[in-house]
Enzyme design. Sequence first.
Site, mmCIF file in Angstrom:
data_model
loop_
_atom_site.group_PDB
_atom_site.id
_atom_site.type_symbol
_atom_site.label_atom_id
_atom_site.label_comp_id
_atom_site.label_asym_id
_atom_site.label_seq_id
_atom_site.Cartn_x
_atom_site.Cartn_y
_atom_site.Cartn_z
ATOM 1 N N LYS A 1 45.972 35.970 43.948
ATOM 2 C CA LYS A 1 44.877 36.182 44.487
ATOM 3 C C LYS A 1 44.272 35.257 45.208
ATOM 4 O O LYS A 1 44.096 33.729 44.557
ATOM 5 C CB LYS A 1 44.492 36.439 42.858
ATOM 6 C CG LYS A 1 42.501 36.894 42.891
ATOM 7 C CD LYS A 1 41.982 37.232 41.796
ATOM 8 C CE LYS A 1 41.628 36.231 41.259
ATOM 9 N NZ LYS A 1 41.166 36.834 39.336
ATOM 10 N N LYS B 1 40.462 40.971 30.675
ATOM 11 C CA LYS B 1 40.269 40.323 30.436
ATOM 12 C C LYS B 1 39.958 39.999 28.960
ATOM 13 O O LYS B 1 38.875 40.125 28.416
ATOM 14 C CB LYS B 1 38.832 38.895 31.030
ATOM 15 C CG LYS B 1 38.592 38.629 32.547
ATOM 16 C CD LYS B 1 38.224 37.163 32.372
ATOM 17 C CE LYS B 1 37.891 37.468 34.399
ATOM 18 N NZ LYS B 1 37.053 38.383 35.029
#
Length: 833
Positions: free
Chosen positions: A299, A408
């Site tokens: 990423k 998350k």
Amino acid sequence: MTIVVINNHGGAIFSLLPLADRVRPRILNQYFYTSHNISIRELCVAHGVMHLHATTKLDFEEALFTSQHGGMDCVIEVESCIDTNASFHSTLKTFACQAADQVIKPSSQDSILDGTLLCRVHRMEYSLFRMPLCAPHTMVSVDGGTTSFHREGFILTLYFEDGSFGLGEVSPLDIYKENLLDVEEQLRFLIHMMKGSHISCFLPLLKGSFSSWIWSNLGILPCTLFPSVRCGLEMAILNAIANRKGSNLLGILHPQIVGDIFKSSSTVQICALVDSSGTPTQVADAIATLVEEGFTAVKIKVARCGSPLQDAAVIQEVRKKVGYHIKIRADANRNWTYDEAIQFGSLVKDCDLQYIEEPVQIEEDIIKFCKESGLPVALDETIDNIGEHPLIKLSKYAHPGIVAVVIKPSVVGGFENAAIIAQWAQQHQKMAVVSAAFESSLGLSAYIQFSCYLNQMNSEICTMMNYPLASSIAHGLGTYRWLKEDLTTTPLKINRNPRSGFVEASVADSDRVLQQFQINGNIIHRRVTGEQVCIYQLPLDSKGLSCSIKIQEIGQGYDDNVFVFLHGFLGTGEDWIAIMKALSGCGRCVSIDLPGHGGTKIQSHGDKDAVQASGLCVEVVADLLCKVIEHITPGKVTLVGYSMGARIALCMALKLTKKVKGAIIISGSPGLNDGMARKIRRAEDDSRARFLVAYGLKHFLDTWYAGELWNSLREHPHFHQIAANRLHHGDVQSLAKVLSALSVGRQLPLWEDLKHCKTPLLLIVGEKDKKFKTIAQDMFLAIGSGNGKLTGDDGAPNDLCEIVEIPDCGHAAHLENPLPVIRALRQFVTKLN
């Protein structure tokens, strides 16, 4: 009129019975299903009725809309078939059986309460850590001169009565409107509330079980817990349950996964994380090194500095360097305008991005970007801000251009919310990618097992719903590379798997970390196990009133910042203990049993009328409390009063300013201005007092809490315990006299005094308490008129008075929704100081 007809062409209920598997189809159709070929449409035509046909959910929604705006009677035919109905119910049955299978079987140590398997919490404690990082984490920009970087948070340790325990990590990030002070207040509160609470073994189902438990057992609204706090609490509870069962987190989330063979072979692929700072060649070289190490997905942080053209050049150079067998993700963190995002998209459309996270600043532009750019998109910040009822908000993101959700757990509020979001994504054939927020090996170990659980659930959903089986997902746990030093002396090992050749984390190693966790003392700064309450009696006299006053104290080391808490009628100082413990980290907290309540005894010297003869009133009690404060501290205090206690606190704030720094008025009133209203209220309270003496406290409480003022409190899960605590008052005679003597009908109104108020006031009201919301507004206006302004000269709100409305509660805001009250108190005192 709209009539909805469910047409499955026969008796489909029989298809759900065992005979459907044993009887020949011809017999089923003739004698059980009784199938028909009647046309609902032609029947409607014959009778001149509008007919609409629906076979999908979207068809049905459009038909309902049409029928509501058609101006005539309508029949909506929802058509299915018996086989489809049977298949659908079979899928439901499979899901239900899975959920039932996940319930942990009772052991000999389990106790049974109300038919639910439970274990009891012995205690909870936490430690503050400051963990060195190799570099600044990528979520914030850092001053170029900074060379030392840290991650701060708390380790929770939860102990059951049988000695088993679990660890959790609470690592807040300021960018998500959480800071260490806010979080620690909630942890102090939870230490008090968790002790003795029962933990249901249904919690690992993650289907709303945690939210239900937080409300019913702790008496707090789940949405009021900070996301990082809820995540750490869930982590500690799940690890404690696993420890008690001799299993691990994965094993209790998905009990079908058992055996050392599976544990040793379960792995999670890791996505590397790279900042795009540097030239395209430098970034490409760095990623090539990661690929050589075994990373299959990377990423890249974009939109950090420079233009979209520079970011696109980085992506293009990376593709040239590493080829197309590596998955590349870009993360813009909502830093681009729509036009900038489109410009970037047009330049990288041939670079085969797996997805781009949050490319646009405005949430409403996400779908528009998907359609125009054709690039696959992932949700990240959109998920972070999803709040309560996530499925409602997620429903508008079913567009196929959104291919992933990045979750998350510490930001969405724990494993339960993360699982709900992930399951929605998987059912819509989107990737559910677990992402870390620079946690230690403790948090990462839990995330690894949770990621493995989600991968397994995805396989099962694909099988059940006949989706093509998705390829392995690389989860966003590459933040482990930022850890210069870890919370544990035995850190997590994430490296190249010799069998696959990929960088992976194993369930077995994460299990080792959790089972053998040894805290690294070098980074622990403070340990908190909960504070003891100091209780004592203080004999005092004031204007003929003699009392032995019960006082409770926490946090004796803070004489420069002292809170004094005053309860309402029928309450005691005990009502404030949980809030006092939450605030004890920033001040000395003192609660007082008011005269006639709890442990404070009025010395009547054998004369039952002595109380009235002494001239008991709000002003006399205020003077008595002023003497208590002089005994407690030589300086000023901040008063916190509720209802009757709020009236006393307000009187002290206006008339005894030498001892009062500020006052928090919760559901309080300055009294009644109208003489007739005061006379009526005196008569009402005198009548109530006579009833209390004649019929006793039990009957009085039943009548008292039946009033409209307590509608919201009666809905609270702890209401019956709160009411039961009110029965502990031993002196009913004194209680009745206090009700009469301190009646708002006998109190001198303070409205004129408010116009000349010089003491800062915080007025707290419950969202559902219409009466006291109006009173608070009138008080605010009175203070503003007396000071000649409602706002400061610079347009800022009047510093002397502030109103805070606490959501989802009524008159007893501090009992019904305590966490927002705690935060409001501390923020007010911070301003005072």
